[in-house]
Every structure is written in structure tokens, then in C-alpha cells.
Design a protein around this motif. Structure first.
Motif, short mmCIF file in Angstrom:
data_model
loop_
_atom_site.label_atom_id
_atom_site.label_comp_id
_atom_site.label_asym_id
_atom_site.label_seq_id
_atom_site.Cartn_x
_atom_site.Cartn_y
_atom_site.Cartn_z
N ILE A 7 0.85 -1.19 0.00
CA ILE A 7 0.00 0.00 0.00
C ILE A 7 0.88 1.23 0.00
CG2 ILE A 7 -1.80 1.26 1.23
CD1 ILE A 7 -3.05 -1.20 1.99
N SER A 8 0.65 2.14 -0.96
CA SER A 8 1.39 3.40 -1.01
C SER A 8 0.39 4.53 -1.14
CB SER A 8 2.32 3.46 -2.22
OG SER A 8 3.19 2.36 -2.27
N ALA A 9 0.80 5.71 -0.69
CA ALA A 9 -0.07 6.89 -0.80
C ALA A 9 0.71 8.14 -0.45
CB ALA A 9 -1.24 6.76 0.17
N SER A 11 1.37 11.36 1.68
CA SER A 11 1.08 11.62 3.09
C SER A 11 -0.20 12.42 3.25
CB SER A 11 2.26 12.40 3.67
OG SER A 11 1.99 12.72 5.01
N SER A 13 -3.27 11.13 2.82
CA SER A 13 -4.37 10.55 2.03
C SER A 13 -5.30 9.68 2.87
CB SER A 13 -3.84 9.69 0.89
OG SER A 13 -2.94 10.40 0.12
N LYS A 15 -3.88 6.72 4.49
CA LYS A 15 -3.34 5.36 4.42
C LYS A 15 -3.31 4.70 5.80
CE LYS A 15 0.97 5.20 3.72
NZ LYS A 15 2.32 5.31 3.14
N SER A 16 -2.75 5.39 6.80
CA SER A 16 -2.64 4.77 8.13
C SER A 16 -4.03 4.46 8.68
CB SER A 16 -1.94 5.69 9.12
OG SER A 16 -0.81 6.22 8.55
N VAL A 19 -5.34 1.41 6.78
CA VAL A 19 -4.59 0.19 7.14
C VAL A 19 -5.01 -0.26 8.54
CG1 VAL A 19 -2.27 -0.66 7.74
CG2 VAL A 19 -2.63 0.55 5.59
N ASP A 98 3.37 -1.19 4.10
CA ASP A 98 3.09 0.24 3.88
C ASP A 98 4.41 0.87 3.49
OD1 ASP A 98 3.08 3.00 4.30
OD2 ASP A 98 1.97 2.90 6.17
N ILE A 119 -3.36 4.65 -2.76
CA ILE A 119 -4.48 5.41 -2.19
C ILE A 119 -4.35 6.88 -2.57
CG2 ILE A 119 -5.58 6.12 -0.02
CD1 ILE A 119 -4.61 3.42 1.13
N ASN A 165 -9.81 7.63 -1.58
CA ASN A 165 -10.32 7.67 -0.20
C ASN A 165 -11.20 8.90 0.00
OD1 ASN A 165 -10.80 7.39 2.52
ND2 ASN A 165 -8.75 8.10 3.13
N LEU A 175 -11.17 -1.44 0.41
CA LEU A 175 -9.84 -2.03 0.68
C LEU A 175 -10.00 -3.46 1.19
CD1 LEU A 175 -6.81 -1.78 0.77
CD2 LEU A 175 -6.98 -0.63 2.98
#
Ligand code: ADP
Ligand code: 5GP
Length: 255
Positions: A7-9, A11, A13, A15-16, A19, A98, A119, A165, A175
Motif C-alpha cells: 500500500i502506497s499513498a 502523506s 491521504s 493510508k494509516s 490500514v 506500507d 491510495i 479515499n 480495501l
């Protein structure tokens, strides 16, 4: 066989948040805690968000071939330890990484069947709002994150799935559906639940291209050509960044 999910995004977006949500919803999914040379932020704990180590220690681990992938991201090393993949394989679990776009490219070249998910925020304005609302960064850092986001987003087309998102509950469901659908496919099972299959398919790169156009356009107007900015800019304060030997993004691919 262990499925590897990347998973990449950019900062901010979400993501954390996403996840953390799916880790509670999907059983038998392990999370790789990366090693980094950056300093802990806020209430981050060693061994929970990251293993925080010095540059010499990181380099010693590179020499010992301990990393599945590693990269210099905004002036700091980040790496995925091989042992997390080994552990997941021993437990018969899947693994979630991540990592940034450089790490994703390295994993894909070593494990072509890894599933990659990028993301995206709904647009630049909302990304800016989320970064402000999160309340972690100074105005200067927010502006640098936005600049870096414009560049990171250019890599979206290298990913298998794109998750916009927008509404958090919807994105969490999407997801979760991607992970379940891919997991079933790998075990040779049909995705019987139609809503899971439809949600996962709706996020496939080829199925989101039209939807992405306005999102990409919202970032394109603010993107600065690489030559003017010397690649990505460190998220750290200039005082800290100046002490780093290398502020550029450097791709390091292990044999
Ligand atoms: P990242 O890990 O990508 O840097 P975070 O998960 O920290 O991003 O999210 C950035 C901020 O945006 C947080 O304050 C989070 O609560 C908020 N956020 C995440 N997803 C959404 C969403 N879908 N809608 C509104 N706010 C969101
Ligand atoms: P942050 O410092 O904000 O936690 O993370 C900065 C970037 O480094 C994010 O894009 C994150 O995904 C990435 N990152 C975190 N761990 C790793 C890793 O092990 N390898 C790589 N290549 N990138 C990582």
C-alpha cells in the motif's frame, strides 16, 4: 501461499487510517514494521510504528542483506526486513507492506505476484484540509507534503488497484474487498460474494481511469517540474534536513 499486499499513498491521504481499519477486520494478515533512520514523531513507539535505528546501524543491516527492499525517502532510509515475510510464510498468513513508490517497485520486481494498491485523496484541496485537520505539521511542512504528493501521484499507473479515499467507511469496505478477493483468487476459490467482487473490480486501475482525471488535474496545476526542485523535498525541518547527506530520493535495488 503468502499474498503480499503493498500500500502506497501521498502523506495525508488516509493510508494509516485505512490500514488500521482493515487490520482489525481481516484475520491472518500480518503487518511489516519497517526500519527507519528518521526520528520518532509524536507518540510513535519503537517496534510499533517503526524500528528507529541510526544510519550506521541501517547500513550494517544492508550489508548483512537483511532487507527485502529499502530506499532513501526524503533523506532518511526506510526498509522492510526479510524476516517479516519469512514469519508470515511460516504462519501461513498474508503480509501487508506500507511502503513508498520506490519500495513498491522493488517488491514488484522481486515478487511479481504481489498486489499493489495506491491510495489517493479525492482532490488536492481535501488533501490539504486533511493535513491541516490532522494537526501534526507546520504550514511549511504541509506545503512540502503537497508538493511531494503531486510527484508521488504521477506513479499511480504502476499500481494494480487505485483507491480514492473519499468516504472513509466506503474506502475501508473497498480495501477490505480487494484483500479478500485477491486472497480467494490465490487459493483458487471463486469470489462468491458479489459485492466483494464488484467493489474490488471497481478499484482496478483500468476501471478508475475516468474517475482519476479530475483528481490528477487538481494536482497537476500545482506540480513543479523536477528540474526546478531537485526531486522530492524532505518533510523534515530545514535544520534537520541540512544535516542529511542526501536530500534526494534515491532508488536502491538489491540484487
Ligand atoms: P496518511 O497515513 O496517509 O498520512 P492519515 O491516516 O494520518 O494519513 O490521515 C490523515 C488525516 O485525514 C487524519 O486526520 C485522518 O483522520 C483523516 N482522514 C483519513 N481518511 C479520511 C476520510 N476518508 N475522510 C476524511 N478524513 C479522513
Ligand atoms: P513517514 O516518515 O511519513 O512515516 O513515511 C514516509 C514514507 O516512507 C511513506 O511513503 C511510507 O510509506 C514510506 N515507508 C515506510 N516504511 C517504508 C519501507 O520499509 N520501505 C520503503 N521503501 N518506504 C517506506
Amino acid at each position: 501461499m503468502t499474498a503480499v499486499f503493498i500500500i502506497s499513498a501521498p502523506s495525508g491521504s488516509g493510508k494509516s487510517t485505512l490500514v488500521n481499519n482493515v487490520r482489525k477486520l481481516i484475520p491472518d494478515l500480518e503487518f511489516s514494521v519497517s526500519y527507519t533512520t528518521r526520528a520518532p514523531r509524536g507518540n510513535e513507539q519503537n517496534g510499533r510504528e517503526y524500528f528507529f535505528i541510526s544510519r550506521p546501524e541501517f547500513e550494517a543491516r544492508i550489508a548483512k542483506n537483511e532487507f527485502l527492499e529499502y530506499a532513501d525517502v526524503f533523506g532518511n532510509y526506510y526498509g522492510t526486513a526479510r524476516r517479516f515475510l519469512q514469519q508470515a510464510e511460516e504462519h501461513g498468513h498474508d503480509l501487508l507492506l506500507d511502503i513508498d513508490v520506490q519500495g513498491a517497485a522493488q517488491i514488484k520486481s522481486k515478487i511479481p505476484e504481489a498486489v499493489s494498491i495506491f491510495i489517493l485523496p479525492p482532490n488536492r484541496q481535501q488533501l490539504e484540509q486533511r493535513l491541516r485537520d490532522r494537526g501534526l505539521d507546520t504550514e511549511e511542512v504541509i506545503q512540502r507534503r503537497l508538493l511531494n504528493a503531486s510527484r508521488e501521484i504521477e506513479n499511480y499507473c504502476k499500481y494494480d488497484y487505485i483507491l480514492v479515499n473519499d468516504r472513509l467507511d466506503e474506502s475501508t469496505e473497498n480495501l477490505k474487498s480487494i484483500l479478500i478477493a485477491e486472497r480467494l483468487k490465490r487459493s483458487g476459490q471463486r469470489v462468491a460474494d458479489d459485492s466483494v467482487r464488484r467493489r474490488a473490480e471497481s478499484c482496478r486501475l483500468d476501471n478508475v481511469r475516468e474517475r482519476l482525471k479530475p483528481i490528477l488535474a487538481s494536482f497537476a496545476s500545482t506540480a513543479v517540474p523536477r528540474a526546478e526542485t531537485n526531486e522530492a523535498v524532505s518533510d523534515e525541518t530545514p535544520a534537520i534536513a541540512q544535516t542529511r547527506s542526501d536530500n534526494e530520493v534515491e532508488v536502491v535495488i538489491e540484487a
